[in-house]
Design a protein around this motif. Structure first.
Motif, PDB file in Angstrom:
ATOM      1  N   LEU A 136      58.747  16.007  12.888  1.00 31.73           N
ATOM      2  CA  LEU A 136      57.769  15.175  12.187  1.00 31.73           C
ATOM      3  C   LEU A 136      56.641  16.017  11.590  1.00 31.73           C
ATOM      4  O   LEU A 136      56.165  15.733  10.495  1.00 31.73           O
ATOM      5  N   GLN A 137      56.243  17.075  12.293  1.00 34.20           N
ATOM      6  CA  GLN A 137      55.151  17.906  11.812  1.00 34.20           C
ATOM      7  C   GLN A 137      55.600  18.851  10.695  1.00 34.20           C
ATOM      8  O   GLN A 137      54.960  18.923   9.647  1.00 34.20           O
ATOM      9  N   CYS A 138      56.685  19.561  10.897  1.00 34.31           N
ATOM     10  CA  CYS A 138      57.098  20.608   9.956  1.00 34.31           C
ATOM     11  C   CYS A 138      57.917  20.092   8.782  1.00 34.31           C
ATOM     12  O   CYS A 138      57.750  20.562   7.656  1.00 34.31           O
ATOM     13  N   VAL A 139      58.799  19.155   9.022  1.00 35.23           N
ATOM     14  CA  VAL A 139      59.684  18.676   7.969  1.00 35.23           C
ATOM     15  C   VAL A 139      59.069  17.478   7.245  1.00 35.23           C
ATOM     16  O   VAL A 139      58.987  17.453   6.017  1.00 35.23           O
ATOM     17  N   GLU A 140      58.637  16.495   8.001  1.00 36.78           N
ATOM     18  CA  GLU A 140      58.065  15.293   7.399  1.00 36.78           C
ATOM     19  C   GLU A 140      56.594  15.464   7.036  1.00 36.78           C
ATOM     20  O   GLU A 140      56.017  14.621   6.360  1.00 36.78           O
ATOM     21  N   GLU A 141      55.965  16.527   7.532  1.00 37.66           N
ATOM     22  CA  GLU A 141      54.578  16.888   7.241  1.00 37.66           C
ATOM     23  C   GLU A 141      53.565  15.833   7.690  1.00 37.66           C
ATOM     24  O   GLU A 141      52.574  15.557   7.019  1.00 37.66           O
ATOM     25  N   TYR A 142      53.809  15.258   8.861  1.00 39.82           N
ATOM     26  CA  TYR A 142      52.842  14.340   9.455  1.00 39.82           C
ATOM     27  C   TYR A 142      51.780  15.149  10.188  1.00 39.82           C
ATOM     28  O   TYR A 142      52.049  16.225  10.723  1.00 39.82           O
ATOM     29  N   LYS A 143      50.587  14.606  10.240  1.00 44.95           N
ATOM     30  CA  LYS A 143      49.506  15.214  11.007  1.00 44.95           C
ATOM     31  C   LYS A 143      49.699  14.836  12.471  1.00 44.95           C
ATOM     32  O   LYS A 143      50.363  13.853  12.800  1.00 44.95           O
ATOM     33  N   LEU A 144      49.097  15.624  13.371  1.00 47.69           N
ATOM     34  CA  LEU A 144      49.256  15.374  14.803  1.00 47.69           C
ATOM     35  C   LEU A 144      48.786  13.970  15.186  1.00 47.69           C
ATOM     36  O   LEU A 144      49.413  13.313  16.014  1.00 47.69           O
ATOM     37  N   THR A 145      47.708  13.503  14.583  1.00 48.78           N
ATOM     38  CA  THR A 145      47.216  12.161  14.908  1.00 48.78           C
ATOM     39  C   THR A 145      48.204  11.085  14.462  1.00 48.78           C
ATOM     40  O   THR A 145      48.381  10.082  15.151  1.00 48.78           O
ATOM     41  N   GLU A 146      48.860  11.306  13.318  1.00 46.82           N
ATOM     42  CA  GLU A 146      49.860  10.350  12.842  1.00 46.82           C
ATOM     43  C   GLU A 146      51.072  10.352  13.776  1.00 46.82           C
ATOM     44  O   GLU A 146      51.619   9.291  14.093  1.00 46.82           O
ATOM     45  N   ILE A 147      51.479  11.534  14.206  1.00 50.55           N
ATOM     46  CA  ILE A 147      52.614  11.640  15.138  1.00 50.55           C
ATOM     47  C   ILE A 147      52.271  10.934  16.438  1.00 50.55           C
ATOM     48  O   ILE A 147      53.097  10.224  17.011  1.00 50.55           O
ATOM     49  N   SER A 148      51.059  11.106  16.897  1.00 57.14           N
ATOM     50  CA  SER A 148      50.602  10.450  18.119  1.00 57.14           C
ATOM     51  C   SER A 148      50.753   8.936  18.010  1.00 57.14           C
ATOM     52  O   SER A 148      51.276   8.286  18.921  1.00 57.14           O
ATOM     53  N   ARG A 149      50.322   8.375  16.896  1.00 56.26           N
ATOM     54  CA  ARG A 149      50.440   6.928  16.689  1.00 56.26           C
ATOM     55  C   ARG A 149      51.901   6.499  16.587  1.00 56.26           C
ATOM     56  O   ARG A 149      52.308   5.491  17.165  1.00 56.26           O
ATOM     57  N   LEU A 150      52.706   7.268  15.839  1.00 55.46           N
ATOM     58  CA  LEU A 150      54.116   6.908  15.646  1.00 55.46           C
ATOM     59  C   LEU A 150      54.891   6.922  16.955  1.00 55.46           C
ATOM     60  O   LEU A 150      55.708   6.042  17.217  1.00 55.46           O
ATOM     61  N   LEU A 151      54.645   7.947  17.772  1.00 60.12           N
ATOM     62  CA  LEU A 151      55.409   8.095  19.009  1.00 60.12           C
ATOM     63  C   LEU A 151      54.764   7.381  20.190  1.00 60.12           C
ATOM     64  O   LEU A 151      55.365   7.280  21.250  1.00 60.12           O
ATOM     65  N   GLY A 152      53.531   6.943  20.017  1.00 58.85           N
ATOM     66  CA  GLY A 152      52.844   6.227  21.089  1.00 58.85           C
ATOM     67  C   GLY A 152      52.471   7.117  22.253  1.00 58.85           C
ATOM     68  O   GLY A 152      52.523   6.676  23.402  1.00 58.85           O
ATOM     69  N   ILE A 153      52.108   8.358  21.954  1.00 61.66           N
ATOM     70  CA  ILE A 153      51.672   9.286  23.003  1.00 61.66           C
ATOM     71  C   ILE A 153      50.320   9.879  22.611  1.00 61.66           C
ATOM     72  O   ILE A 153      49.932   9.843  21.447  1.00 61.66           O
ATOM     73  N   GLU A 154      49.611  10.394  23.585  1.00 60.80           N
ATOM     74  CA  GLU A 154      48.279  10.949  23.359  1.00 60.80           C
ATOM     75  C   GLU A 154      48.315  12.095  22.353  1.00 60.80           C
ATOM     76  O   GLU A 154      49.259  12.887  22.340  1.00 60.80           O
ATOM     77  N   ALA A 155      47.272  12.208  21.546  1.00 59.10           N
ATOM     78  CA  ALA A 155      47.181  13.274  20.551  1.00 59.10           C
ATOM     79  C   ALA A 155      47.214  14.652  21.209  1.00 59.10           C
ATOM     80  O   ALA A 155      47.820  15.591  20.683  1.00 59.10           O
TER      81      ALA A 155
END
Length: 182
Positions: A136-155
């Motif tokens: 999600l970070q390297c390929v899809e270029e999501y920010k860590l905060t966005e990944i946190s929301r998408l996966l439902g885990i702490e930043a």
């Protein structure tokens, strides 16, 4: 599905979301069932996943492509795993391994010499814990905060997994290139 459609602004977005829903719902339900082993919980996981997808719908390109399929699988898998952990009332603790700092020059030098596909293949070989975050970070270029929301885990957990995943990825790629040079 009507609730999700109401969250979208245009008829085009609604039609595209409907296509997404019908194209990926069964796969998502299958993944959730494999993890949760309970149809009602799996349905709940899929519904939560679609809620997260509709909130990030502007970032979804083509519907029927491997990239979108992987994106939906990552989201539903993480939701299902979270639900399973909550259901068992266990807290999953990360190992307290010391984090070894990565020298920036080495990482930059190694990654500059490696083709995109090779990196992507190496990410796919990582343990799921790191693979999803790095994808999600390297390929899809999501920010860590966005990944946190998408996966439902702490930043902070996302940040740590990304850091450890990059270390594993760098070690793996460096080892492969050392073997190629030998």
């Amino acid at each position: 599905m009507l609730i999700y459609l109401q969250m979208l602004d245009t008829p085009e977005e609604r039609a595209k979301f409907e296509t997404l829903y019908h194209a990926h719902r069964r796969t998502m339900l299958h993944i959730a069932m494999q993890i949760l082993k309970d149809h009602q919980l799996a349905e709940d996981a899929v519904q939560e996943a679609f809620l997260r997808l509709v909130k990030n719908f502007s970032k979804i390109g083509q519907i029927n492509c491997p990239r979108t399929r992987l994106f939906t699988v990552i989201i539903v898998r993480n939701i299902s795993l979270t639900m399973l952990a909550e259901r068992k009332k266990e807290t999953v603790l990360e190992s307290p391994d010391a984090v070894i700092p990565i020298e920036y020059d080495l990482e930059e030098d190694v990654l500059e010499r490696i083709a995109y596909e090779e990196v992507l293949n190496a990410i796919r070989e990582l343990p799921v814990l790191y693979r999803d975050v790095l994808y999600l970070q390297c390929v899809e270029e999501y920010k860590l905060t966005e990944i946190s929301r998408l996966l439902g885990i702490e930043a902070e957990t996302v940040k740590k997994r990304a850091q450890r995943g990059r270390k594993k990825l760098l070690d793996q790629l460096t080892k492969e290139h050392e073997n190629d040079d030998a």
